[in-house]
Design an enzyme around this catalytic site. Structure first.
Site, PDB file in Angstrom:
ATOM      1  CB  ILE A   1      -0.932  -0.030   1.235  1.00  0.00           C
ATOM      2  CG1 ILE A   1      -1.919  -1.184   1.074  1.00  0.00           C
ATOM      3  CG2 ILE A   1      -1.658   1.301   1.411  1.00  0.00           C
ATOM      4  CD1 ILE A   1      -2.730  -1.466   2.309  1.00  0.00           C
TER       5      ILE A   1
ATOM      6  CG  HIS B   1      -8.107  -4.880  -8.129  1.00  0.00           C
ATOM      7  ND1 HIS B   1      -7.286  -5.265  -7.083  1.00  0.00           N
ATOM      8  CD2 HIS B   1      -9.327  -5.407  -7.859  1.00  0.00           C
ATOM      9  CE1 HIS B   1      -7.977  -5.983  -6.223  1.00  0.00           C
ATOM     10  NE2 HIS B   1      -9.222  -6.078  -6.662  1.00  0.00           N
TER      11      HIS B   1
ATOM     12  CG  LEU C   1      -6.373  -0.316  -1.288  1.00  0.00           C
ATOM     13  CD1 LEU C   1      -4.956   0.067  -0.904  1.00  0.00           C
ATOM     14  CD2 LEU C   1      -6.941  -1.290  -0.268  1.00  0.00           C
TER      15      LEU C   1
HETATM   16  C1  GRF Z   1      -2.104  -9.324 -11.364  1.00  0.00           C
HETATM   17  O1  GRF Z   1      -3.151 -10.253 -11.240  1.00  0.00           O
HETATM   18  C2  GRF Z   1      -2.585  -7.927 -11.048  1.00  0.00           C
HETATM   19  O2  GRF Z   1      -3.919  -7.712 -11.423  1.00  0.00           O
HETATM   20  C3  GRF Z   1      -2.450  -7.867  -9.556  1.00  0.00           C
HETATM   21  O3  GRF Z   1      -1.279  -8.593  -9.258  1.00  0.00           O
HETATM   22  C4  GRF Z   1      -1.018  -9.528 -10.303  1.00  0.00           C
HETATM   23  C5  GRF Z   1       0.346  -9.230 -10.833  1.00  0.00           C
HETATM   24  O4  GRF Z   1       0.796 -10.154 -11.788  1.00  0.00           O
HETATM   25  N1  GRF Z   1      -2.434  -6.489  -9.086  1.00  0.00           N
HETATM   26  P1  GRF Z   1       2.114  -9.857 -12.608  1.00  0.00           P
HETATM   27  O5  GRF Z   1       3.235  -9.611 -11.607  1.00  0.00           O
HETATM   28  O6  GRF Z   1       1.871  -8.683 -13.499  1.00  0.00           O
HETATM   29  O7  GRF Z   1       2.349 -11.129 -13.400  1.00  0.00           O
END
Ligand code: GRF
Length: 215
Positions: free
Chosen positions: A91, A108, A143
């Site tokens: 965070i 996300h 967030l």
């Molecule tokens: C992804 O699912 C993203 O949405 C989330 O964390 C994961 C990261 O995956 N915030 P990567 O490191 O980009 O493969």
């Protein structure tokens, strides 16, 4: 457009963005990738493309505020137009967000405002949602809840596990994140309060799951 990316792990979204740049689709340069985890695979991906990659160890700082102060300092030296959070699992302090507000984007793995926080895909399965997906949004102090740039919808199937749903969503993460960044680089994205408008984008397809049969 000059980008600094923050990661914590695998780096598959970072990789998709780098490919978009390498293929000449995104008019941008990543000047630095920073990870809060030493063994983040994404650091190696960055290096393999000749991108400067830095591990900044949280243990070297007293608290989040001090860590983020250093993070902001290092980032500011690159004078970025955009800070891309690509699987950054920490965070950010309010001070950090204040310093760069409107210039930070995140992805996300849910259709926000549903299923914010950790394990969004598992949350969607346990809730019994028939659709989930992913969202690229601007980062505010709220967030996973900032103004939405683009969302992709994927079906949740009865036999889905956290793993299978995550994979289905991830495929679309790798499309919508580079797309959103390209739009920003091309100067097509504007924010008015909570609403983000992408100039000349095509809006308006409606999915239904399960498929309609009689109406
Ligand atoms: C992804 O699912 C993203 O949405 C989330 O964390 C994961 C990261 O995956 N915030 P990567 O490191 O980009 O493969």
């Amino acid at each position: 457009m000059n980008i600094v990316a923050l990661i914590s792990g695998r780096g598959s979204n970072l990789h998709a963005i780098i490919k978009g740049i390498e293929e000449g689709k995104i008019n941008a340069k990543i000047s630095l990738v920073i990870s809060n985890k030493k063994d983040a695979k994404g650091l190696d991906i960055a290096k393999s493309y000749g991108i400067e990659a830095l591990f900044l160890n949280p243990k070297d700082y007293k608290d989040r505020k001090e860590y983020d102060k250093k993070l902001a300092e290092v980032i500011s030296q690159k004078n970025p137009d955009l800070i891309v959070l690509a699987g950054y699992m920490r965070i950010l302090s309010p001070e950090f967000i204040d310093a760069f507000e409107g210039k930070i984007v995140n992805i996300h793995p849910s259709l926000i405002p549903a299923f914010q926080g950790l394990h969004a895909q598992k949350q969607a399965i346990e809730f019994g949602s028939k659709f989930s997906g992913c969202t690229v949004h601007f980062v505010t102090k709220d967030l996973d809840n900032g103004p939405i740039i683009i969302q992709a919808v994927v079906p949740v199937l009865p036999e889905d596990t956290e793993e299978t749903l995550s994979q289905r969503i991830l495929k679309f993460e790798h499309k919508i994140y580079p797309q959103a960044i390209k739009w920003i680089a091309d100067g097509r994205v504007s924010i008015k309060g909570r609403k983000v408008i992408v100039k000349d984008a095509k809006y308006g397809t409606i999915p239904v799951n399960p498929a309609l049969e009689d109406f």
